[in-house]
Scaffold this motif. Structure first.
Motif, short mmCIF file in Angstrom:
data_model
loop_
_atom_site.label_atom_id
_atom_site.label_comp_id
_atom_site.label_asym_id
_atom_site.label_seq_id
_atom_site.Cartn_x
_atom_site.Cartn_y
_atom_site.Cartn_z
N VAL A 77 51.29 -49.48 19.04
CA VAL A 77 52.51 -49.37 20.10
C VAL A 77 53.79 -48.02 19.25
CG1 VAL A 77 55.12 -51.04 20.07
CG2 VAL A 77 53.38 -52.13 20.42
N VAL A 78 54.26 -47.29 19.42
CA VAL A 78 55.53 -46.54 18.86
C VAL A 78 56.21 -47.20 17.65
CG1 VAL A 78 56.98 -44.69 19.00
CG2 VAL A 78 55.14 -44.90 20.81
N SER A 79 55.84 -46.73 16.47
CA SER A 79 56.63 -47.40 15.89
C SER A 79 56.98 -46.95 13.91
CB SER A 79 56.20 -48.70 15.11
OG SER A 79 55.28 -48.57 14.16
N ALA A 80 57.33 -46.75 12.97
CA ALA A 80 57.70 -46.04 12.44
C ALA A 80 56.47 -46.56 11.27
CB ALA A 80 58.68 -46.89 11.24
N GLY A 81 55.25 -47.44 11.95
CA GLY A 81 54.27 -47.35 11.30
C GLY A 81 53.24 -46.92 11.46
N GLN A 82 53.40 -45.54 12.38
CA GLN A 82 52.02 -45.00 12.77
C GLN A 82 52.21 -43.54 12.59
OE1 GLN A 82 52.94 -45.00 17.22
NE2 GLN A 82 51.07 -46.22 17.66
N THR A 83 51.66 -42.82 12.35
CA THR A 83 51.57 -41.21 12.42
C THR A 83 52.17 -40.35 12.59
OG1 THR A 83 49.51 -41.31 13.04
CG2 THR A 83 49.57 -41.30 10.55
N PRO A 84 52.34 -39.74 12.92
CA PRO A 84 53.31 -38.71 14.19
C PRO A 84 52.48 -38.65 15.97
CG PRO A 84 53.66 -37.75 11.68
CD PRO A 84 52.86 -38.97 11.72
N ALA A 85 51.28 -38.83 15.30
CA ALA A 85 49.99 -38.24 16.10
C ALA A 85 50.27 -38.33 17.31
CB ALA A 85 48.83 -37.53 15.82
N ALA A 86 49.63 -39.80 16.25
CA ALA A 86 49.59 -41.50 17.18
C ALA A 86 50.68 -41.83 17.53
CB ALA A 86 49.16 -42.73 16.10
N ALA A 87 52.35 -41.32 17.80
CA ALA A 87 53.56 -41.92 18.45
C ALA A 87 53.66 -41.23 19.54
CB ALA A 87 54.62 -41.99 17.00
N ALA A 88 52.98 -39.53 19.09
CA ALA A 88 52.68 -38.34 20.55
C ALA A 88 52.28 -38.96 21.11
CB ALA A 88 53.04 -37.14 19.75
N THR A 89 51.10 -39.09 20.96
CA THR A 89 50.38 -39.09 22.19
C THR A 89 49.48 -40.64 22.17
OG1 THR A 89 48.45 -38.99 20.28
CG2 THR A 89 49.71 -36.97 21.49
N GLN A 90 49.58 -41.45 21.70
CA GLN A 90 49.22 -43.44 21.73
C GLN A 90 47.64 -42.52 22.17
OE1 GLN A 90 51.44 -46.42 21.59
NE2 GLN A 90 52.10 -44.21 20.63
N ARG A 91 46.99 -42.19 20.97
CA ARG A 91 45.90 -41.79 21.39
C ARG A 91 45.22 -41.09 19.88
NH1 ARG A 91 47.33 -37.96 24.84
NH2 ARG A 91 46.07 -35.87 23.45
N PRO A 92 44.22 -41.36 19.61
CA PRO A 92 43.57 -40.93 17.57
C PRO A 92 43.49 -39.16 18.04
CG PRO A 92 41.92 -42.10 18.76
CD PRO A 92 43.02 -42.58 20.04
N SER A 93 44.51 -38.76 16.96
CA SER A 93 44.67 -36.95 17.52
C SER A 93 43.54 -36.52 16.76
CB SER A 93 45.57 -36.74 16.19
OG SER A 93 45.93 -35.62 16.33
N GLU A 94 43.35 -35.25 17.34
CA GLU A 94 41.96 -34.09 17.63
C GLU A 94 42.98 -32.69 17.97
OE1 GLU A 94 39.91 -35.15 20.65
OE2 GLU A 94 38.23 -36.48 19.13
N GLY A 95 41.95 -31.95 16.54
CA GLY A 95 42.41 -30.51 17.94
C GLY A 95 40.93 -29.40 16.90
N SER A 96 41.24 -28.65 17.50
CA SER A 96 40.71 -27.81 18.09
C SER A 96 40.55 -26.81 16.10
CB SER A 96 41.02 -25.99 18.46
OG SER A 96 39.86 -25.20 18.45
N VAL A 97 39.35 -26.79 15.35
CA VAL A 97 38.96 -26.07 13.68
C VAL A 97 38.22 -25.52 14.25
CG1 VAL A 97 38.57 -26.82 11.89
CG2 VAL A 97 39.62 -28.61 13.21
N HIS A 98 38.83 -24.28 13.20
CA HIS A 98 37.56 -23.09 13.37
C HIS A 98 36.83 -23.30 11.75
CE1 HIS A 98 36.13 -19.61 10.98
NE2 HIS A 98 36.55 -19.09 12.51
N SER A 99 37.57 -24.02 10.81
CA SER A 99 36.32 -24.02 9.30
C SER A 99 37.35 -24.84 8.23
CB SER A 99 35.57 -23.01 8.56
OG SER A 99 37.31 -21.86 8.55
N TRP A 100 36.90 -25.56 7.61
CA TRP A 100 37.84 -25.25 6.42
C TRP A 100 37.04 -25.48 4.83
CZ3 TRP A 100 37.44 -30.68 9.20
CH2 TRP A 100 35.44 -31.50 9.13
N ASP A 101 37.83 -25.57 3.63
CA ASP A 101 36.87 -24.84 2.73
C ASP A 101 37.78 -25.40 1.24
OD1 ASP A 101 35.44 -23.21 1.34
OD2 ASP A 101 36.08 -21.68 1.57
N LEU A 102 36.90 -24.91 0.39
CA LEU A 102 37.97 -25.38 -0.89
C LEU A 102 38.51 -23.31 -1.20
CD1 LEU A 102 36.40 -27.81 -3.16
CD2 LEU A 102 38.43 -27.90 -1.64
N SER A 103 39.17 -23.54 -1.51
CA SER A 103 39.96 -22.38 -2.49
C SER A 103 41.24 -22.17 -3.90
CB SER A 103 40.74 -21.64 -1.03
OG SER A 103 42.28 -21.63 -1.06
#
Length: 275
Positions: free
Chosen positions: A18-44
């Motif tokens: 349920v949308v509440s202050a206890g959720q992350t922004p993505a969960a509140a906005a989408t009501q589902r686990p957040s996914e995105g298009s990622v090119h890569s990650w690295d340490l710099s």
């Protein structure tokens, strides 16, 4: 279990939360686990914010900068669909090392604000779950997509202002300058710390009045703590060739150390810490 905004709930139940202050922004906005298009990650170290940083490069960018060294990040469809859980789990492996170095986590691109919900999720969880200093690396063109909630989870904005001259800006990026300036003013109003980046390209962005214009604007904001004058280079030209794209700056030389120092001195004359 995964921790969402300080509340532990099973990953499989995130979509039903349920949308509440206890959720992350993505969960509140989408009501589902957040996914995105990622090119890569690295340490710099030293180029994506202070200290050693875990940098997540998101795919997709509305700009087509002539000197872009990662044109392979322009299209979102060329990235890998990745869950926020996977990114956070990877960053967590390095958390103690990063924290000991005085570093943090940076969400970059591409343009991360092309995926504002996903970028916001990563920033929020890097900050609140992993306790890391957070940075957003952006052109500012899509700054209107950054909610105040997203920006509250950002400790530092790495902002590119690629030209002060409007015609040159459009030539360099294919887009208008004003959205970036509007975002810069908004960040100043919020008191958000900014590191400004300016790429010095001989014959394109190095006109004295162009450098002066960026410097005067940055100084007037009051929240720019550092300016990086970055020399143009052609290290990404091979990627352009691999993508069968024309690198129009092939014959453009890199600026000399003296030219970079001269540009940095213009920013310094306005009271800005320029390197």
């Amino acid at each position: 279990m995964t921790v969402l905004f300080g509340t532990s709930i099973p990953v499989g139940r995130a979509a039903a939360a349920v949308v509440s202050a206890g959720q992350t922004p993505a969960a509140a906005a989408t009501q589902r686990p957040s996914e995105g298009s990622v090119h890569s990650w690295d340490l710099s170290t030293g180029v994506d914010g202070p200290g050693t940083r875990f940098v997540t490069f998101l795919s997709g960018c509305p700009l087509t900068c002539l000197y872009c060294h990662n044109p392979d990040t322009w299209k979102m469809r060329n990235g890998k669909r990745t869950s926020a859980d996977a990114v956070i789990a990877e960053a967590a492996k390095y958390r103690r090392f990063i924290a000991a170095s005085g570093g943090g986590a940076t969400v970059s691109g591409g343009e991360p604000l092309l995926q504002p919900v996903f970028a916001g999720e990563l920033l929020h969880r890097m900050k609140h779950e992993l306790g890391l200093h957070t940075a957003l690396d952006t052109s500012g063109f899509l700054g209107a997509r950054a909610t105040d909630a997203l920006l509250r989870d950002v400790d530092l904005v790495l902002l590119d202002i690629k030209s002060w001259d409007r015609e040159t800006y459009r030539k360099v990026t294919g887009r208008p300058l004003e959205p970036t300036l509007d975002f810069a003013r908004r960040l100043a109003g919020l008191g958000k710390e900014v590191h400004l980046r300016f790429v010095l390209v001989p014959g394109l962005t190095d006109a004295p009045e162009n450098v002066e214009g960026v410097a005067a604007f940055a100084a007037g904001l009051g929240n720019v703590s550092r300016v990086d004058v970055l020399p143009f280079h052609k290290l990404g030209e091979g990627k352009w060739q691999a993508l069968d794209m024309n690198f129009s700056l092939h014959d453009t030389p890199s600026p000399t150390a003296g030219q970079v120092a001269q540009a940095a001195s213009v920013f310094a004359a306005h009271g800005l810490a320029a390197v």
